[in-house]
Design an enzyme around this catalytic site. Structure first.
Site, short mmCIF file in Angstrom:
data_model
loop_
_atom_site.label_atom_id
_atom_site.label_comp_id
_atom_site.label_asym_id
_atom_site.label_seq_id
_atom_site.Cartn_x
_atom_site.Cartn_y
_atom_site.Cartn_z
N HIS A 74 34.30 48.47 37.72
CA HIS A 74 35.70 48.00 37.66
C HIS A 74 36.42 48.19 38.99
O HIS A 74 37.61 48.46 39.04
CB HIS A 74 36.49 48.75 36.57
CG HIS A 74 35.99 48.51 35.18
ND1 HIS A 74 36.51 47.55 34.35
CD2 HIS A 74 34.99 49.10 34.47
CE1 HIS A 74 35.88 47.58 33.18
NE2 HIS A 74 34.95 48.50 33.23
N ASN A 147 38.58 46.52 27.09
CA ASN A 147 37.98 45.36 27.73
C ASN A 147 38.49 44.09 27.07
O ASN A 147 39.17 44.14 26.05
CB ASN A 147 36.45 45.40 27.57
CG ASN A 147 35.78 46.27 28.64
OD1 ASN A 147 36.39 46.66 29.63
ND2 ASN A 147 34.51 46.57 28.42
FE1 HDE Z 1 34.29 52.47 31.55
N1 HDE Z 1 34.30 53.55 33.26
N2 HDE Z 1 32.65 53.46 30.94
N3 HDE Z 1 34.17 51.32 29.87
N4 HDE Z 1 35.91 51.47 32.11
C1 HDE Z 1 35.18 53.41 34.25
O1 HDE Z 1 36.25 55.11 35.43
C2 HDE Z 1 32.18 54.60 31.47
C3 HDE Z 1 33.25 51.41 28.88
C4 HDE Z 1 36.61 50.56 31.38
O2 HDE Z 1 41.25 49.88 35.65
C5 HDE Z 1 35.03 54.46 35.31
O3 HDE Z 1 38.07 55.03 36.78
C6 HDE Z 1 31.09 55.11 30.70
C7 HDE Z 1 33.65 50.67 27.72
C8 HDE Z 1 37.70 50.05 32.15
O4 HDE Z 1 40.83 51.86 36.49
C9 HDE Z 1 33.93 55.37 34.75
C10 HDE Z 1 30.91 54.21 29.69
C11 HDE Z 1 34.86 50.13 28.05
C12 HDE Z 1 37.64 50.72 33.38
C13 HDE Z 1 33.58 54.68 33.46
C14 HDE Z 1 31.90 53.19 29.83
C15 HDE Z 1 35.17 50.54 29.39
C16 HDE Z 1 36.51 51.61 33.31
C17 HDE Z 1 34.77 53.96 36.68
C18 HDE Z 1 29.85 54.21 28.60
C19 HDE Z 1 35.75 49.22 27.19
C20 HDE Z 1 38.55 50.53 34.57
C21 HDE Z 1 36.07 54.03 37.43
C22 HDE Z 1 29.93 55.31 27.74
C23 HDE Z 1 36.23 49.87 26.00
C24 HDE Z 1 39.82 51.30 34.46
C25 HDE Z 1 36.93 54.77 36.56
C26 HDE Z 1 40.71 50.99 35.64
C27 HDE Z 1 36.13 52.46 34.33
C28 HDE Z 1 32.66 55.17 32.63
C29 HDE Z 1 31.97 52.06 28.98
C30 HDE Z 1 36.36 50.10 30.04
C31 HDE Z 1 32.72 55.58 35.64
C32 HDE Z 1 30.30 56.37 30.99
C33 HDE Z 1 32.91 50.56 26.39
C34 HDE Z 1 38.71 49.00 31.74
O5 HDE Z 1 34.40 56.65 34.48
#
Ligand code: HDE
Length: 687
Positions: A74, A147
């Site tokens: 992201h 999302n």
């Molecule tokens: Fe994320 N995800 N994610 N994700 N995600 C990040 O955090 C993670 C997942 C989502 O505009 C990270 O700040 C894991 C689902 C958004 O700043 C990180 C897993 C959904 C954003 C991270 C998921 C999301 C992130 C990277 C699996 C939808 C951007 C940068 C368990 C419900 C937020 C950060 C923004 C960002 C980890 C899966 C949505 C690495 C471990 C499912 C919208 O922490």
């Protein structure tokens, strides 16, 4: 604020940074006025630079450290401020502050993003979009980090690094950028049956939205709402765009990325600046344990959604984005969303992805922002009172000014600091948990194909064709034939027409056997019309943009009628000409152009018009971008109005009997008729 303990909000202390006006002098960071900002201090006119030039060293030192690590996923995003307004008190369901009473407003910051691309990648990559909402509630910050699709690739957070590694650039070559059309991605997902459902979503038009304003958002996981009695209700959160849903077609996406890589962020910026504030309704699907037990799938499985037809989406309020950021870095880049940020009245469930995310987000923010004090940055700090005994760390700017930094303590009340509050404090739902410690996937997560089939079956024919085309496109970019075949084998468990068409598009010599299934897919799930974008079209052209290509001699009266009709609809008009200096209309008046034809291909508009004269159209016909303007609009099934443009249309290959998507303004149709036709967004019959 409690007793002055670590409770300061916003910018710390009185500073005079960034003053503006005529008499503001340039200084160093130390406040020393700079005499010369053009030349380094040198020994002699042509001699070496001197180390004692503290202004030069400070300036370069600061510049060298301007970048922070981009988000690992992201990275490419765009944010805006606004508010959430609640419709009615939800106290039967939750004590959560934003839902306390009708009309209650909560400030929000929202960041939209793509997942796979790096920070500088193009906006219109085929990808799932992030839809992250930070609500600055009266009882703490609540981050709903969602999302634009309601399901995800994997069922266990342990697999997140793998799916992300596979999707991003291949590590030896460092490309491809911002796309899943390569071997590693398809290799991984074809070996991971649980991804199949999400593959259908990302190969669908949901992955190439026309803009952030025209897409839905989903909290994805099942959460809980908790009321004053401690009773909890399961909830899935939805954001429904009031502007309606809309996507582009793939060929457009590819061209938009060249014409305007900032297409989505520019769209959001322009709409807010023009006062056309995008709005989403917050929806909730509410259900209890009984429903959860009855439902065909596990409500903790993030690769499944609950069809709206089965549990209706209750609309509870509206999100409005009404303010762009003052500074991209300070706000959009430094905003730190954490799924763990919830407030009293909301709680987690045991969704294994959510549980894993609750670790990952805090951890990643520390890496990105470099200090545990990132929570004090203005965009991250709560807007309600807060008080902790936490202190120090890099960039500490709000340490308390007294002697007490622990509790319990026996110091007088002026300095004793904050205390816990069992009444108003956050309470976790006391769910019974037991069982052996094991690493396993529950049996209830084993059906990987039935909802993928349901999704495909719920699309219109046009949308199904787009899905097929997307699979063929992406898999055609895979070098390994066995990877292509393995995906088709998985698709055979989804829908045989889909699998057959993809195999055909790839030129596979034979249809592979269906992939083995952990559980036999169901074929009896009813269609869910809510899953189709086209079935839920906007029925308005408001918020959309028409590009009008004009020439010298343009009919001024007709252009002004068109302008009025477009404005009346709440849409935007952009004038395009061969030269940005504009044209002279038939009444002798000069008309400013917003764009030169080379910089304004029809892909960046929702509909187009060409208003020319016979002579000028013949000149336009010699310009390749003008021909592309028409032929692309035609190929992308857009509504096209024209007058005096025959020569250009012929040169663009749009000849013969025109279809109902082409509106002749020299005939019976008026500009207003054209705008009404545009409400259908596309003339799909042409495809
Ligand atoms: Fe994320 N995800 N994610 N994700 N995600 C990040 O955090 C993670 C997942 C989502 O505009 C990270 O700040 C894991 C689902 C958004 O700043 C990180 C897993 C959904 C954003 C991270 C998921 C999301 C992130 C990277 C699996 C939808 C951007 C940068 C368990 C419900 C937020 C950060 C923004 C960002 C980890 C899966 C949505 C690495 C471990 C499912 C919208 O922490």
């Amino acid at each position: 604020m409690t007793d002055g303990i670590a409770g300061e909000q916003g910018h710390g202390g009185e500073t005079h940074q960034q003053a503006s006006g005529d008499d503001v002098r340039l200084t160093t960071q130390q406040g020393v006025v700079v005499a010369d900002d053009q030349n380094t201090l040198r020994a002699g006119e042509r001699g070496p630079a001197l180390l004692e030039d503290f202004h030069f060293r400070e300036k370069l030192f600061h510049f060298d450290h301007e970048r922070i690590p981009e988000r690992v996923v992201h990275a490419r995003g765009f944010g805006a401020h606004g508010y959430f307004e609640n419709d009615a008190a939800l106290d039967d369901l939750t004590i959560a502050d934003p839902f306390r009473e009708a009309g209650r407003r909560t400030e929000v910051f929202v960041r939209f993003s793509t997942v796979a691309g790096n920070k500088g990648s193009a906006d219109l990559a085929r990808d799932v979009r992030g839809f992250a909402v930070k609500m600055y509630t009266g009882e703490g910050n609540w981050d709903l980090v969602g999302n634009n699709m309601p399901v995800f690739f994997i069922q266990d957070a342990m697999k997140f690094p793998d799916v992300v590694h596979a999707a991003k650039e291949e590590p030896d070559r460092g490309f491809p950028q911002a796309q899943t059309a390569h071997d590693n991605f398809w290799d991984f997902v074809s070996l991971t049956p649980e991804s199949t459902h999400m593959l259908l979503w990302i190969m669908s038009d949901r992955a190439i939205p026309r803009s952030f304003r025209f897409m839905e958002g989903f909290g994805v996981h099942t959460f809980r709402l908790v009321n004053a009695e401690g009773r909890s209700t399961f909830v899935k959160f939805h954001w429904k765009p009031k502007q309606g849903m809309q996507s582009v077609v793939w060929n457009e996406a590819v061209k938009i990325n060249g014409a305007d890589p900032d297409f989505h962020r520019r769209d959001l910026w322009d709409a807010i600046q023009a006062g056309d504030f995008p709005e989403w309704e917050l929806g909730m699907q509410l259900f209890d344990e009984d429903f959860a037990d009855r439902f065909a799938f596990d409500i903790l499985d993030p690769t499944k959604f609950v069809p709206e037809e089965e549990v209706p989406v209750r609309r509870v309020g509206t999100l409005v984005l009404d303010r762009v950021v003052d500074n991209f870095f300070a706000e959009t880049e430094q905003v730190a969303f954490c799924t763990q940020n919830i407030i009293p009245g909301i709680d987690f469930t045991n969704d294994p992805l959510l549980q894993g995310r609750n670790f990952s987000y805090l951890d990643t923010q520390l890496k990105r922002l470099g200090s545990p004090n990132f929570t004090r940055l203005p965009v991250n700090a709560p807007k309600c009172p807060f008080a902790t005994f936490q202190q120090d760390g890099h960039m500490a700017t709000a340490n308390p000014a007294n002697r007490v930094n622990y509790e319990p303590n026996s110091w007088p009340s002026e300095i004793k600091g904050p205390r816990e509050d069992p009444e108003r404090g956050f309470q976790t739902v006391p769910e019974d948990v037991s069982g052996p410690k094991r690493r396993l996937r529950p049996e209830s997560f084993a059906d990987h194909y039935s909802q993928a089939r349901q999704f495909f079956a719920s699309q219109t024919e046009v949308e199904q064709q787009h899905i097929i085309d997307a699979f063929v496109f992406e898999l055609s970019k895979c070098e390994r034939v066995e990877v292509r075949a393995r995906v088709v084998a998985a698709l055979r468990n989804v829908d045989d027409t889909l699998a057959g068409s993809v195999a055909d598009g790839l030129g596979l010599p034979a249809l592979p056997d269906p992939a083995p299934c952990a559980r036999e897919p169901r074929t009896d799930l009813p269609q869910s019309p809510a899953l189709s974008i086209l079935r839920n079209g906007p029925r308005t052209f408001a918020g959309r943009k028409i590009g009008v290509l004009v020439t010298d001699g343009v009919d001024a009266n007709l252009l002004s009628q068109l302008r009025d009709a477009i404005r009346e609809e709440g849409a935007v008009i952009e004038i395009i000409a061969a030269k940005v200096g504009g044209v002279v209309a038939d009444d002798g008046n000069h008309i400013e152009a917003d764009q030169k034809i080379d910089g304004a291909p029809s892909v960046i508009y929702d509909a187009v018009a060409v208003l020319a004269t016979d002579k000028a159209a013949a000149q336009l016909a010699a310009l390749p971008p003008a021909r592309d303007f028409v032929s692309d609009a035609y190929a992308h099934c857009k509504f096209i109005a024209h007058r005096g443009a025959d020569a250009l249309f012929t040169a663009a290959g749009v000849t013969g009997e025109h279809d109902a998507g082409i509106i002749d303004l020299a005939g019976d149709s008026s500009p207003a008729d054209f705008v009404v036709r545009c409400r259908d967004i596309r003339y799909w019959a042409r495809s």
